[in-house]
Design an enzyme around this catalytic site. Structure first.
Site, short mmCIF file in Angstrom:
data_model
loop_
_atom_site.label_atom_id
_atom_site.label_comp_id
_atom_site.label_asym_id
_atom_site.label_seq_id
_atom_site.Cartn_x
_atom_site.Cartn_y
_atom_site.Cartn_z
N SER A 66 61.55 -3.00 105.49
CA SER A 66 60.32 -3.19 106.15
C SER A 66 60.61 -4.75 106.58
O SER A 66 61.58 -4.89 107.58
CB SER A 66 59.07 -3.38 105.27
OG SER A 66 58.09 -3.47 105.82
N ASP A 286 55.52 -0.17 110.50
CA ASP A 286 54.34 0.53 109.62
C ASP A 286 53.22 -0.38 109.77
O ASP A 286 52.08 -0.20 109.01
CB ASP A 286 54.69 1.14 108.44
CG ASP A 286 55.42 0.20 107.39
OD1 ASP A 286 55.40 -0.88 107.74
OD2 ASP A 286 55.29 0.73 106.23
N GLU A 377 45.30 -2.98 105.40
CA GLU A 377 45.37 -4.33 104.80
C GLU A 377 45.36 -5.31 105.75
O GLU A 377 45.51 -4.87 107.03
CB GLU A 377 46.95 -4.37 104.19
CG GLU A 377 47.01 -3.43 102.89
CD GLU A 377 48.34 -3.51 102.14
OE1 GLU A 377 48.14 -3.87 100.89
OE2 GLU A 377 49.32 -3.52 102.65
N ARG A 505 47.73 -13.56 92.53
CA ARG A 505 48.26 -12.40 91.84
C ARG A 505 49.79 -12.56 92.12
O ARG A 505 50.50 -13.17 92.78
CB ARG A 505 47.73 -11.23 92.75
CG ARG A 505 48.10 -11.29 94.08
CD ARG A 505 47.70 -10.03 95.02
NE ARG A 505 48.67 -9.03 94.67
CZ ARG A 505 49.82 -8.93 95.76
NH1 ARG A 505 50.19 -9.67 96.46
NH2 ARG A 505 50.55 -8.06 95.35
N PRO A 506 50.54 -11.65 90.90
CA PRO A 506 51.97 -11.76 90.97
C PRO A 506 52.28 -11.10 92.24
O PRO A 506 51.74 -9.59 92.49
CB PRO A 506 52.35 -11.14 89.87
CG PRO A 506 51.03 -10.33 89.16
CD PRO A 506 49.70 -11.31 89.86
N GLY A 508 54.48 -8.00 94.25
CA GLY A 508 55.13 -6.93 93.86
C GLY A 508 56.43 -6.57 94.56
O GLY A 508 57.12 -5.83 94.21
N ARG A 514 51.34 -15.29 94.38
CA ARG A 514 50.69 -15.56 95.58
C ARG A 514 49.41 -16.04 95.38
O ARG A 514 48.89 -15.86 94.34
CB ARG A 514 50.71 -14.33 96.62
CG ARG A 514 51.87 -13.72 96.98
CD ARG A 514 51.99 -12.91 98.14
NE ARG A 514 53.14 -11.99 98.03
CZ ARG A 514 54.41 -12.58 98.77
NH1 ARG A 514 54.45 -13.77 98.87
NH2 ARG A 514 55.23 -11.64 98.91
C1 16G Z 1 54.60 -3.75 100.31
C2 16G Z 1 53.32 -2.68 100.42
C3 16G Z 1 52.34 -3.56 101.12
C4 16G Z 1 51.77 -4.78 100.46
C5 16G Z 1 52.85 -5.54 100.19
C6 16G Z 1 52.52 -6.87 99.39
C7 16G Z 1 53.69 -0.36 100.69
C8 16G Z 1 54.14 0.57 101.70
N1 16G Z 1 53.77 -1.64 100.94
O1 16G Z 1 54.87 -4.21 101.39
O2 16G Z 1 51.41 -2.54 101.27
O3 16G Z 1 50.75 -5.20 101.31
O4 16G Z 1 53.81 -4.93 99.65
O5 16G Z 1 53.52 -7.42 98.98
O6 16G Z 1 52.99 -0.23 99.88
P1 16G Z 1 53.33 -8.48 97.78
O7 16G Z 1 53.03 -7.71 96.57
O8 16G Z 1 54.93 -9.09 97.74
O9 16G Z 1 52.43 -9.53 97.96
MG MG Z 2 56.90 -2.09 106.81
#
Ligand code: 16G
Ligand code: MG
Length: 551
Positions: A66, A286, A377, A505-506, A508, A514
């Site tokens: 991504s 996306d 989002e 929040r941690p 993902g 963050r």
């Molecule tokens: C991923 C997620 C996106 C989310 C981002 C948060 C999918 C397909 N993509 O890119 O929706 O906004 O993680 O990232 O679910 P973070 O947890 O590092 O803030």
């Molecule tokens: Mg993407």
């Protein structure tokens, strides 16, 4: 069924490169491209098993990271209707990716036994990749995994993530959703776009004379860049796309939707003329955000996922009203949604709004609770979902002579809009066409669109801590339940600011915590974000340098 061949090839050609654990997270597996060969080989086998569990329906696998830097890569599985992998399978993916080489065969054996799978010979897997340098070799590893497992495989080469999701749904609905090819994808979207633009003309709804068909697009040097000329050829004069960062530069480097959203500035090296309409995709197309330079204030204005959601929902709400049918509409957001957008949805649009944790799977799932669920989002990932029963109702009503002509026309229009929207996942190309169609229909320029509401100034920061899992959240990530005392301390800070709001929040996808903050001025938002970052650093085991005060 045994996994002897899978085990042998796994040990010989796709052995683990290291013993660092890896987890199937919000967006699948994501890490440096050179750490993924064995993971992706194994995911080929897992996709074959998933397919068997779904009676031989085709499972998709997308190789992409991504918006991450070029040297990263990743992989995610796509379920039969084009949705993200069912969350209950994330643990299987994590387990299979991490077992030692010598135990791979036995772990797979145990899994198929537990799932009651007897054979993989009817399994089908379709896959595609983005433009990263590491992607071709990873695609080979994936193909080896699928074939060694005994499943059939279809390689779609270079696709955007949403194109693969679309194709998987087409295959599994026997073409009812569309033709399962890239060409079929463009035909469906552009067919709907052209029809909608013409419908509006013939119905004399708007003359469209003042709509400026010229769009400037930054494709993040990603896979979307190569697709735009194909799209352009089909659209002709209806939309003229001036492409920058088409793939000739470094992927996601100082450009793309994530850069523009987080930095709140245009991609490096481009200069915006006041009033021009600009958009940025992310690396796998996306996500999309729009932006422009004000004609009078000469300031940079971002039209992010929240602004797109409100534009789309407002448009759909009016159209639903014109049909006279009882179809409910809702919007789904996350804690990152700007406070002003939420107030606008509630007070002006008067549409129900739900808040869920970050990650497409949460938004998508919640949006399915509405007849028409618009989810976005703030970072620009989103779409609108229409329930099967509402779709059927619209199809029936279009021909229902008991309805007045204006209602039937609105049903026809709405059905066509639904064709323009990728129903499987957020899609930058589809969202772009939708926004362009709505702006043309309303005869709006970007300034008018932006006027709906004014974003509260906001700031995002990252804090590095020893173990980010010490932070746990509740209330759709809007409150931290651990470590003890952190939330109270955040509340005390927030109380000192006008229109202040902040949460932590941690991540993902990255090894950080963050921090988000908003307030009534940019200086206040920066200061609140900084103060909350310091709290996290002190109370959640910060490592390295303490967060720096804003200048
Ligand atoms: C991923 C997620 C996106 C989310 C981002 C948060 C999918 C397909 N993509 O890119 O929706 O906004 O993680 O990232 O679910 P973070 O947890 O590092 O803030
Ligand atoms: Mg993407």
């Amino acid at each position: 069924m045994d996994f002897v061949d899978v085990q042998v090839a796994g040990e010989k050609k796709y052995a683990k490169q290291d013993d660092i654990p890896i987890q199937y997270g919000t967006a699948g597996f994501r890490t440096k491209g050179n750490r993924l060969k064995h993971v992706i080989y194994r995911m080929g086998v897992l996709a074959a098993i998933r397919s068997a569990c779904k009676n031989g329906a085709t499972i998709g696998v997308m190789i992409t990271a991504s918006h991450n830097p070029e040297e990263d890569n990743g992989v995610k599985l796509v379920d039969p209707m084009g949705e993200m992998l069912g969350p209950e399978w994330e643990k299987y993916a994590t387990e299979i990716a991490n077992v030692p080489d010598k135990e791979l065969g036995s772990a797979l054996q145990a899994l198929v036994k537990a799932l009651g799978v007897a054979s993989l010979s009817k399994s089908r897997v379709a896959f595609a990749r983005d433009t990263r340098p590491s992607s071709p070799a990873l695609a080979e590893a994936l193909e080896a995994g699928i074939k060694t497992a005994g499943a059939q495989c279809q390689n779609f080469g270079l696709l955007t993530t949403p194109q693969l999701h679309y194709i998987v749904r087409c295959i599994n609905t026997n073409g009812e959703y569309g033709k399962p090819t890239e060409d079929g994808y463009f035909e469906k979207l552009t067919g709907a776009f052209i029809k909608l633009r013409n419908m509006r003309k013939t119905k004399k709804m708007k003359t469209l004379e003042s709509y400026n068909a010229c769009l400037y697009l930054d494709a993040a040097n990603g896979v979307g860049g190569g697709k735009v000329p194909v799209l352009q050829a089909k659209l002709g004069e209806l939309l003229k796309i001036n492409l920058v960062n088409d793939g000739s530069g470094k992927l996601n480097h100082d450009c793309g939707a994530d850069f523009v959203k987080v930095q709140q500035k245009p991609p490096a090296g481009v200069s915006l003329a006041p009033g021009q309409r600009w958009a940025s995709f992310d690396g796998d197309a996306d996500r999309i955000v729009y932006y422009f330079l004000g004609v009078t204030d000469k300031k940079f204005h971002l039209l992010d996922g929240d602004k797109i959601a409100t534009l789309v929902a407002g448009y759909l709400k009016d159209l639903v009203q014109e049909t006279g049918l009882s179809v409910n509409l809702g919007i789904v957001q996350t804690a990152y949604a700007n406070g002003s957008s939420t107030s606008y949805i509630t007070d002006t649009l008067k549409v129900p709004v739900a808040c869920v944790p970050t990650g497409v799977k949460h938004l998508h799932h919640k949006a399915q609770e509405f007849d028409i669920g618009v989810y976005f989002e703030a970072n620009g990932h989103g779409t609108a979902l229409v329930s099967d029963s509402s779709y059927a109702l619209l199809q029936k009503s279009v021909k229902d002579t008991k309805l007045i002509e204006k209602q039937r026309e609105a049903c026809d229009l709405l059905l066509c809009v639904i064709d323009l929207i990728n129903q499987t996942v957020g899609d930058a190309i589809s969202d772009m066409l939708l926004v362009e169609m709505i702006l043309a229909g309303l005869d709006w320029d970007v300034e008018q669109w932006n006027k709906a509401y004014t974003d509260l100034p906001n700031r995002q920061l990252k804090v590095k801590v020893k173990d980010r899992s010490v932070i746990q959240t509740i209330d759709a990530e809007r409150k931290a339940s651990t470590p003890p005392g952190l939330q109270n301390a955040i509340d005390d800070l927030v109380a000192q600011y006008t229109r202040g709001r902040s949460f932590v929040r941690p991540s993902g996808t990255e090894d950080v915590v963050r921090v988000y903050a908003e307030a009534d001025s940019p200086t206040a938002a920066d200061k609140l974000a900084y103060e909350v970052a310091v709290l996290v650093y002190k109370m959640a085991g910060g490592v390295g340098e303490e967060p720096k005060a804003p200048e």
